[in-house]
Scaffold this motif. Structure first.
Motif, mmCIF file in Angstrom:
data_model
loop_
_atom_site.group_PDB
_atom_site.id
_atom_site.type_symbol
_atom_site.label_atom_id
_atom_site.label_comp_id
_atom_site.label_asym_id
_atom_site.label_seq_id
_atom_site.Cartn_x
_atom_site.Cartn_y
_atom_site.Cartn_z
ATOM 1 N N ALA A 39 0.835 -1.200 0.000
ATOM 2 C CA ALA A 39 0.000 0.000 0.000
ATOM 3 C C ALA A 39 0.872 1.253 0.000
ATOM 4 N N ALA A 40 0.548 2.187 -0.894
ATOM 5 C CA ALA A 40 1.234 3.477 -0.910
ATOM 6 C C ALA A 40 0.544 4.481 -0.001
ATOM 7 N N PHE A 41 -0.753 4.247 0.301
ATOM 8 C CA PHE A 41 -1.527 5.157 1.145
ATOM 9 C C PHE A 41 -2.353 4.339 2.136
ATOM 10 N N VAL A 42 -2.520 4.885 3.315
ATOM 11 C CA VAL A 42 -3.408 4.317 4.339
ATOM 12 C C VAL A 42 -4.386 5.414 4.729
ATOM 13 N N LYS A 43 -5.690 5.122 4.577
ATOM 14 C CA LYS A 43 -6.719 6.100 4.901
ATOM 15 C C LYS A 43 -7.347 5.756 6.252
ATOM 16 N N LEU A 44 -7.093 6.603 7.231
ATOM 17 C CA LEU A 44 -7.661 6.446 8.561
ATOM 18 C C LEU A 44 -9.066 7.046 8.580
ATOM 19 N N ASP A 45 -10.067 6.224 8.924
ATOM 20 C CA ASP A 45 -11.452 6.696 9.010
ATOM 21 C C ASP A 45 -11.639 7.375 10.361
ATOM 22 N N THR A 46 -11.498 8.696 10.379
ATOM 23 C CA THR A 46 -11.567 9.421 11.642
ATOM 24 C C THR A 46 -12.976 9.461 12.220
ATOM 25 N N ALA A 47 -13.984 9.178 11.408
ATOM 26 C CA ALA A 47 -15.363 9.186 11.902
ATOM 27 C C ALA A 47 -15.687 7.916 12.686
ATOM 28 N N LEU A 48 -15.034 6.790 12.349
ATOM 29 C CA LEU A 48 -15.326 5.517 13.003
ATOM 30 C C LEU A 48 -14.215 5.045 13.942
ATOM 31 N N ALA A 49 -13.000 5.401 13.650
ATOM 32 C CA ALA A 49 -11.885 4.936 14.481
ATOM 33 C C ALA A 49 -11.854 5.686 15.807
#
Length: 366
Positions: free
Chosen positions: A154-164
């Motif tokens: 993976a070149a990018f990791v998207k953190l879901d700030t609404a659920l995490a």
């Protein structure tokens, strides 16, 4: 019988019947910002083109094909909005030739949270990664995500700030740092979350707090001929020579438009190709097959105005070739084809369908 006499606005009734209002495409994009003047990129999102509002998207292979075709070809997005394009794909789409379209230079294949970790999907991701394709792990809410085996690719990791939960933000950030991936704080909706993440060293953000999805409605290109498209697709799959593929494609000017645009996507800033065979040769085989698959999935029957436009272009090409031969201004078949293709390229520029360029003047006795 209706009169074709010009009205007060200067538009004849016949022209209104022949040339209706242009059909528009529809998609949305949400910017991924990193603090620089130009955004890092944008996530593309499918939108229904017309009719009553519909909440649920269609099956992903169709939706992804329409999205890629309308954003990159009809919308010419890469010429207007450079940067990484994030396009979500489910398992069926990822395993199909559609995934081959999104080369590393164009964008990143976004892997959604509900994508199952199976051997075929893992193998496909590894194969594409080895060929230089980029991936974004979307919807990450904890370091125990089942897709962790894909992190090294993976070149990018998207953190879901609404659920995490807030307690998971730093561990996910550390996980991304360990594999050298760029962390993107996604689904950002609160200013306090932005300040907290900024203090933790996060620099890339996406969400309604910073920028709402931007709706796009570009005019659509003339539709392709389904029969010609099918023949060209079969030739490409069988590994036919480039000149054979080009010869079949010349029967459909709308397909030629798209091949020329794909050349610009694959060879940005490069010299224009001398022939359509050169255009086809500039596209890697898997990428060409992938785009033809996309076009077959997202193409419908030609509208009457598209048929008239295609017929007009074909007649111009036939007449021009005959005049060149009659004038004997070409010293070789290659020069003849180059001159004919130069006109074809001009006729298939992004001009309105009714504005067909005039025939160029031949030198000498022509």
């Amino acid at each position: 019988m209706h009169s074709s006499r010009p009205s007060r606005s200067g538009v004849t009734l016949a022209r209104l019947l022949i040339q209706p209002d242009p059909v528009t495409a529809r998609f949305a994009r949400q910017a991924v910002v990193d603090g620089s003047v130009e955004p890092l990129g944008a996530e593309l999102r499918f939108r229904w083109s017309g009719g009553p509002p519909r909440l649920l998207p269609p099956p992903s292979p169709y939706a992804t094909s329409v999205l890629l075709s309308q954003a990159l070809l009809d919308g010419g997005l890469m010429q207007r909005q450079p940067g990484c394009l994030f396009v979500e794909m489910d398992g069926t789409t990822l395993l199909s030739p559609i995934a081959d379209v999104l080369c590393g230079q164009l964008g990143a294949i976004q892997l959604p949270r509900d994508l199952p970790v199976t051997e075929p999907i893992t193998r496909r991701i590894a194969q594409l990664h080895a060929r230089g394709y980029r991936f974004a792990l979307a919807g990450v809410v904890s370091p125990e995500d089942p897709r962790v085996p894909w992190l090294p690719m993976a070149a990018f990791v998207k953190l879901d700030t609404a659920l995490a939960p807030v307690c998971a933000w730093a561990p996910v950030q550390d996980l991304a740092r360990q594999v050298g991936a760029t962390l993107i704080a996604d689904c950002l909706g609160e200013a306090a979350d932005y300040l907290r993440l900024k203090a933790q060293g996060v620099s890339c953000f996406q969400g309604d707090l910073l920028m709402l999805p931007q709706e796009e409605s570009p005019p659509m290109l003339p539709s392709c001929d389904v029969d010609v498209l099918g023949r060209v697709f079969q030739l490409a799959r069988l590994g036919a020579p480039h000149d054979a593929i080009a010869m079949a494609a010349t029967a459909d000017p709308a397909l030629v438009i798209r091949l020329l645009m794909l050349h610009r996507l694959q060879v940005p800033g490069g010299r224009p190709p001398a022939t359509l065979a050169d255009t086809v040769a500039s596209l890697p085989e898997r990428v060409l097959i992938g785009w033809l698959h996309v076009l077959r999935t997202s193409t419908f029957d030609m509208m009457p105005n598209c048929q008239s436009w295609s017929q007009a272009v074909r007649e111009q090409i036939y007449n021009y070739r005959a005049r060149l031969i009659g004038a004997r201004v070409c010293s070789s078949p290659a020069e003849l084809e180059a001159k004919v293709f130069n006109l074809y390229r001009r006729l298939c520029s992004r001009e309105p369908q009714g504005a067909t360029p005039a025939m160029p003047t031949l030198p000498g006795k022509a």
